[in-house]
Design a protein around this motif. Structure first.
Motif, PDB file in Angstrom:
ATOM      1  N   GLU A 193      70.453 -25.603 -37.244  1.00 40.86           N
ATOM      2  CA  GLU A 193      71.782 -25.500 -37.855  1.00 40.86           C
ATOM      3  C   GLU A 193      71.681 -24.951 -39.272  1.00 40.86           C
ATOM      4  O   GLU A 193      72.465 -24.088 -39.678  1.00 40.86           O
ATOM      5  N   TRP A 194      70.676 -25.394 -40.031  1.00 42.28           N
ATOM      6  CA  TRP A 194      70.483 -24.907 -41.391  1.00 42.28           C
ATOM      7  C   TRP A 194      70.146 -23.414 -41.398  1.00 42.28           C
ATOM      8  O   TRP A 194      70.661 -22.637 -42.207  1.00 42.28           O
ATOM      9  N   ILE A 195      69.270 -22.995 -40.468  1.00 43.20           N
ATOM     10  CA  ILE A 195      68.890 -21.580 -40.395  1.00 43.20           C
ATOM     11  C   ILE A 195      70.087 -20.717 -40.025  1.00 43.20           C
ATOM     12  O   ILE A 195      70.296 -19.644 -40.588  1.00 43.20           O
ATOM     13  N   LEU A 196      70.904 -21.191 -39.080  1.00 42.44           N
ATOM     14  CA  LEU A 196      72.071 -20.403 -38.659  1.00 42.44           C
ATOM     15  C   LEU A 196      73.132 -20.315 -39.751  1.00 42.44           C
ATOM     16  O   LEU A 196      73.774 -19.273 -39.909  1.00 42.44           O
ATOM     17  N   THR A 197      73.339 -21.369 -40.515  1.00 40.59           N
ATOM     18  CA  THR A 197      74.368 -21.319 -41.554  1.00 40.59           C
ATOM     19  C   THR A 197      73.930 -20.502 -42.762  1.00 40.59           C
ATOM     20  O   THR A 197      74.770 -19.942 -43.462  1.00 40.59           O
ATOM     21  N   HIS A 198      72.627 -20.402 -43.003  1.00 34.15           N
ATOM     22  CA  HIS A 198      72.143 -19.661 -44.164  1.00 34.15           C
ATOM     23  C   HIS A 198      71.683 -18.240 -43.824  1.00 34.15           C
ATOM     24  O   HIS A 198      71.200 -17.531 -44.711  1.00 34.15           O
ATOM     25  N   ASN A 199      71.796 -17.822 -42.558  1.00 34.51           N
ATOM     26  CA  ASN A 199      71.416 -16.469 -42.121  1.00 34.51           C
ATOM     27  C   ASN A 199      70.034 -16.067 -42.645  1.00 34.51           C
ATOM     28  O   ASN A 199      69.868 -15.067 -43.344  1.00 34.51           O
ATOM     29  N   TRP A 233      66.581 -16.933 -33.855  1.00 37.67           N
ATOM     30  CA  TRP A 233      66.443 -18.385 -33.765  1.00 37.67           C
ATOM     31  C   TRP A 233      66.541 -18.864 -32.326  1.00 37.67           C
ATOM     32  O   TRP A 233      65.900 -19.839 -31.952  1.00 37.67           O
ATOM     33  N   SER A 234      67.312 -18.182 -31.502  1.00 41.62           N
ATOM     34  CA  SER A 234      67.394 -18.537 -30.087  1.00 41.62           C
ATOM     35  C   SER A 234      66.032 -18.368 -29.418  1.00 41.62           C
ATOM     36  O   SER A 234      65.593 -19.240 -28.657  1.00 41.62           O
ATOM     37  N   ILE A 235      65.358 -17.278 -29.717  1.00 38.48           N
ATOM     38  CA  ILE A 235      64.025 -17.039 -29.146  1.00 38.48           C
ATOM     39  C   ILE A 235      63.028 -18.066 -29.674  1.00 38.48           C
ATOM     40  O   ILE A 235      62.268 -18.664 -28.903  1.00 38.48           O
ATOM     41  N   ILE A 236      63.032 -18.276 -30.993  1.00 35.86           N
ATOM     42  CA  ILE A 236      62.103 -19.242 -31.592  1.00 35.86           C
ATOM     43  C   ILE A 236      62.372 -20.647 -31.055  1.00 35.86           C
ATOM     44  O   ILE A 236      61.442 -21.386 -30.726  1.00 35.86           O
ATOM     45  N   GLY A 237      63.645 -21.030 -30.955  1.00 38.00           N
ATOM     46  CA  GLY A 237      63.996 -22.349 -30.430  1.00 38.00           C
ATOM     47  C   GLY A 237      63.546 -22.534 -28.991  1.00 38.00           C
ATOM     48  O   GLY A 237      63.044 -23.596 -28.619  1.00 38.00           O
ATOM     49  N   ASN A 238      63.704 -21.491 -28.172  1.00 40.26           N
ATOM     50  CA  ASN A 238      63.254 -21.584 -26.776  1.00 40.26           C
ATOM     51  C   ASN A 238      61.744 -21.721 -26.688  1.00 40.26           C
ATOM     52  O   ASN A 238      61.230 -22.500 -25.873  1.00 40.26           O
ATOM     53  N   VAL A 239      61.012 -20.981 -27.519  1.00 41.77           N
ATOM     54  CA  VAL A 239      59.547 -21.098 -27.522  1.00 41.77           C
ATOM     55  C   VAL A 239      59.124 -22.504 -27.957  1.00 41.77           C
ATOM     56  O   VAL A 239      58.224 -23.104 -27.353  1.00 41.77           O
ATOM     57  N   ILE A 240      59.783 -23.040 -28.980  1.00 42.27           N
ATOM     58  CA  ILE A 240      59.455 -24.395 -29.442  1.00 42.27           C
ATOM     59  C   ILE A 240      59.726 -25.417 -28.338  1.00 42.27           C
ATOM     60  O   ILE A 240      58.909 -26.311 -28.092  1.00 42.27           O
ATOM     61  N   MET A 241      60.859 -25.281 -27.656  1.00 42.35           N
ATOM     62  CA  MET A 241      61.180 -26.233 -26.583  1.00 42.35           C
ATOM     63  C   MET A 241      60.205 -26.121 -25.410  1.00 42.35           C
ATOM     64  O   MET A 241      59.824 -27.127 -24.811  1.00 42.35           O
ATOM     65  N   ILE A 242      59.793 -24.910 -25.073  1.00 42.01           N
ATOM     66  CA  ILE A 242      58.822 -24.723 -23.993  1.00 42.01           C
ATOM     67  C   ILE A 242      57.486 -25.354 -24.367  1.00 42.01           C
ATOM     68  O   ILE A 242      56.868 -26.059 -23.557  1.00 42.01           O
TER      69      ILE A 242
END
Length: 164
Positions: A74-80, A91-100
């Motif tokens: 949320e912080w990364i998305l609000t601060h671009n 961030w979607s790609i990074i978040g998916n890699v972290i979750m995997i």
């Protein structure tokens, strides 16, 4: 009011100590950490491995208790952080890699713990002797693991958790 809050803090901490003591007792009694150290050939560094287990547990505890402080996405998305256009995609790609990666390592840990408990209780050797199962035990364990993987994938991709 202050006495009630102090009492709740003491209760919460004591219950936390009891639960964490139980978890670490199970880990020590099944010998999971020394087994990992032996399999990875790092027996000289077993204390570091044990410390990493403790630090990982503490990090998970803090992230679950103070979840509002763990909202990195949320912080990364609000601060671009990655620019106005690419922040959401990156961030979607990074978040998916972290979750995997989290799911992979959590699955490895839970599977290893379950097999260590089963081995400690000698359920696999006793079961294999009773049914006359001599060869292919590794294939049988792999089949169980692949079945668990397939069931988990169906559960999450078909969103079974939403409608039972």
């Amino acid at each position: 009011m202050l006495i009630k809050q102090i009492f709740m803090v003491l209760l919460g901490m004591s219950f936390g100590f009891i639960v964490s003591g139980g978890v670490f007792t199970v880990l020590l009694s099944v010998g999971l950490i020394p087994r990992f150290a032996g399999k990875m050939h790092i027996a000289k560094k077993i204390f570091i491995l044990e410390e990493m287990v403790v630090l990982g547990t503490l990090a998970g505890d803090f992230l679950s208790v103070f979840s509002e402080k763990a909202q990195i996405g949320e912080w990364i998305l609000t601060h671009n952080i990655f620019g106005a256009v690419g922040t959401e995609t990156v961030w979607s790609i990074i978040g998916n890699v972290i979750m995997i990666m989290y799911g992979l390592f959590s699955g490895i840990f839970v599977g290893s713990l379950a097999l260590a408990i089963a081995e400690m209780l000698n359920t696999i050797p006793i079961f294999s002797r009773r049914i006359g199962f001599r060869h292919g035990l590794g294939i049988a364990i792999l089949a169980v693991a692949l079945g668990k993987l397939a069931g988990s994938l169906i559960y999450f991709t078909q969103q079974v958790y939403l409608h039972g």
